[in-house]
Write an enzyme that holds these catalytic residues in place. Structure first.
Site, PDB file in Angstrom:
ATOM      1  N   ASP A  75     -19.216  35.408 -20.705  1.00 12.76           N
ATOM      2  CA  ASP A  75     -18.330  35.934 -21.682  1.00 12.76           C
ATOM      3  C   ASP A  75     -18.446  37.300 -22.185  1.00 12.76           C
ATOM      4  O   ASP A  75     -17.834  37.754 -22.930  1.00 12.76           O
ATOM      5  CB  ASP A  75     -18.082  34.811 -22.603  1.00 12.76           C
ATOM      6  CG  ASP A  75     -19.619  34.876 -23.557  1.00 12.76           C
ATOM      7  OD1 ASP A  75     -20.504  35.442 -23.287  1.00 12.76           O
ATOM      8  OD2 ASP A  75     -19.513  33.726 -24.511  1.00 12.76           O
TER       9      ASP A  75
ATOM     10  N   GLU B   4     -32.760  33.638 -24.313  1.00 13.81           N
ATOM     11  CA  GLU B   4     -32.412  34.850 -24.665  1.00 13.81           C
ATOM     12  C   GLU B   4     -33.161  35.364 -26.010  1.00 13.81           C
ATOM     13  O   GLU B   4     -33.092  34.554 -27.000  1.00 13.81           O
ATOM     14  CB  GLU B   4     -30.756  34.896 -24.981  1.00 13.81           C
ATOM     15  CG  GLU B   4     -30.384  36.408 -25.454  1.00 13.81           C
ATOM     16  CD  GLU B   4     -28.637  36.644 -25.091  1.00 13.81           C
ATOM     17  OE1 GLU B   4     -27.972  35.635 -24.579  1.00 13.81           O
ATOM     18  OE2 GLU B   4     -28.564  37.648 -25.627  1.00 13.81           O
TER      19      GLU B   4
HETATM   20  O1  KIV Z   1     -22.264  36.193 -20.980  1.00 16.16           O
HETATM   21  C1  KIV Z   1     -23.362  36.788 -20.596  1.00 16.16           C
HETATM   22  O2  KIV Z   1     -23.453  38.033 -20.150  1.00 16.16           O
HETATM   23  C2  KIV Z   1     -24.641  36.107 -21.016  1.00 16.16           C
HETATM   24  C3  KIV Z   1     -25.896  36.726 -20.593  1.00 16.16           C
HETATM   25  C4  KIV Z   1     -26.275  37.535 -21.726  1.00 16.16           C
HETATM   26  C5  KIV Z   1     -26.834  35.478 -20.481  1.00 16.16           C
HETATM   27  O3  KIV Z   1     -24.488  34.912 -21.568  1.00 16.16           O
END
Ligand code: KIV
Length: 283
Positions: free
Chosen positions: A51, A190
């Site tokens: 997302d 994260e």
């Molecule tokens: O949407 C995304 O890019 C993520 C990553 C930061 C793991 O969730």
């Protein structure tokens, strides 16, 4: 041969074997056909249609406005390019939170319409019931995502490292175990201290994929636009920029503009088409 090598399609089982063999897993985001093609060609095992498309490509301030339709649209382009990598479709804000039934329906749409290999959703023990429904009822591989979960940034008080104190660290450990119990095949960590990421990586049997979680995770993920230097906003400490693509593109665009203005592009022989003099005479 190492599990992550070779031409065969990457599976949940191959990723699990990589963890068990101590072979690191590489993951990156991709949102379009050419990027996905290059990622697959470079041999990374996992692609996330994240997302983060909201901030990196669509120009939103956050991931909150991203719709399931956006992920479907971008995931379809990615799937047209990918032969080998395991592709994960991200479940955007409110596409899974309302009820396990709706979450299953939306995860099913990502599988059916975009034909991704699995889905990812953010949250800890509070989403375990939802994860369980998608995995066990839907038979859909689910990747978990804990720590700094951008969809909950407002509740978390901003984009901050998570799990630095005893209470929040214990909660993240419990979340990891709870999600494993619910059936996740891998877990994104994260922005958590590397010692906590190392502990979680030892505690759970499924692979951990870190972003801002230090070197002891089973794999690493970065946002493509951060890695190639094509992002225009604040760059977090954990990002390593391998390329200045924005600079390269800007230089190319300026050179093109200058050549057009100077009448140097297109060149007659190299870039133009010719018709025969006889035909020309008849006009
Ligand atoms: O949407 C995304 O890019 C993520 C990553 C930061 C793991 O969730």
């Amino acid at each position: 041969m190492a599990q992550g090598q070779g031409q065969e399609k990457i599976t949940v089982q191959a990723l699990q074997r990589m963890k068990e063999a101590g072979e690191k897993i590489s993951m990156i985001t991709a949102y379009d056909y050419p990027t996905a093609l290059l990622v697959d060609r470079a041999g990374l095992e996992l692609i996330l249609v994240g997302d983060s498309v909201g901030n990196t490509v669509l120009g939103y301030e956050s991931t909150i406005p991203v719709e399931l339709e956006d992920i479907l649209h971008h995931a379809k382009a990615v799937m047209r390019a990918v032969k080998r990598a395991f592709v994960v479709g991200d479940m955007p804000f409110m596409s899974f939170n309302i009820s396990p039934e709706e979450a299953l329906r939306n995860a099913g749409r990502l599988m059916k319409e975009a034909q991704v290999d699995g889905v990812k959703l953010e949250g800890g023990s509070e989403v375990a019931e939802i994860v369980e429904k998608i995995v066990r009822r839907g038979g859909i591989p689910v990747m978990g995502h804990i720590g700094l979960t951008p969809q909950r940034a407002s509740q978390l008080g901003g984009f901050k490292v998570q799990g630095r104190d005893k209470e929040t660290a214990k909660k993240l450990l419990e979340d990891a175990e709870c999600l494993e119990e619910a059936g996740i095949f891998a877990l994104i960590l994260e922005c958590v201290p590397y010692q906590l990421a190392r502990l979680i990586t030892k505690r759970i049997a499924v692979p951990t994929i870190g972003i801002g979680a230090g070197p002891y995770c089973d794999g690493q993920v970065l946002v493509f636009h951060d890695l190639v230097g094509l992002s225009f906003r604040f760059s977090p400490k954990f990002v390593k920029r391998y390329l200045d693509l924005a600079g390269e593109i800007e230089r190319a665009l300026r050179a093109y503009k200058e050549e057009v203005k100077a009448g140097e592009f297109p060149e007659l022989e190299a870039h133009s088409f010719k018709m025969s003099e006889e035909v020309l005479k008849e006009l």
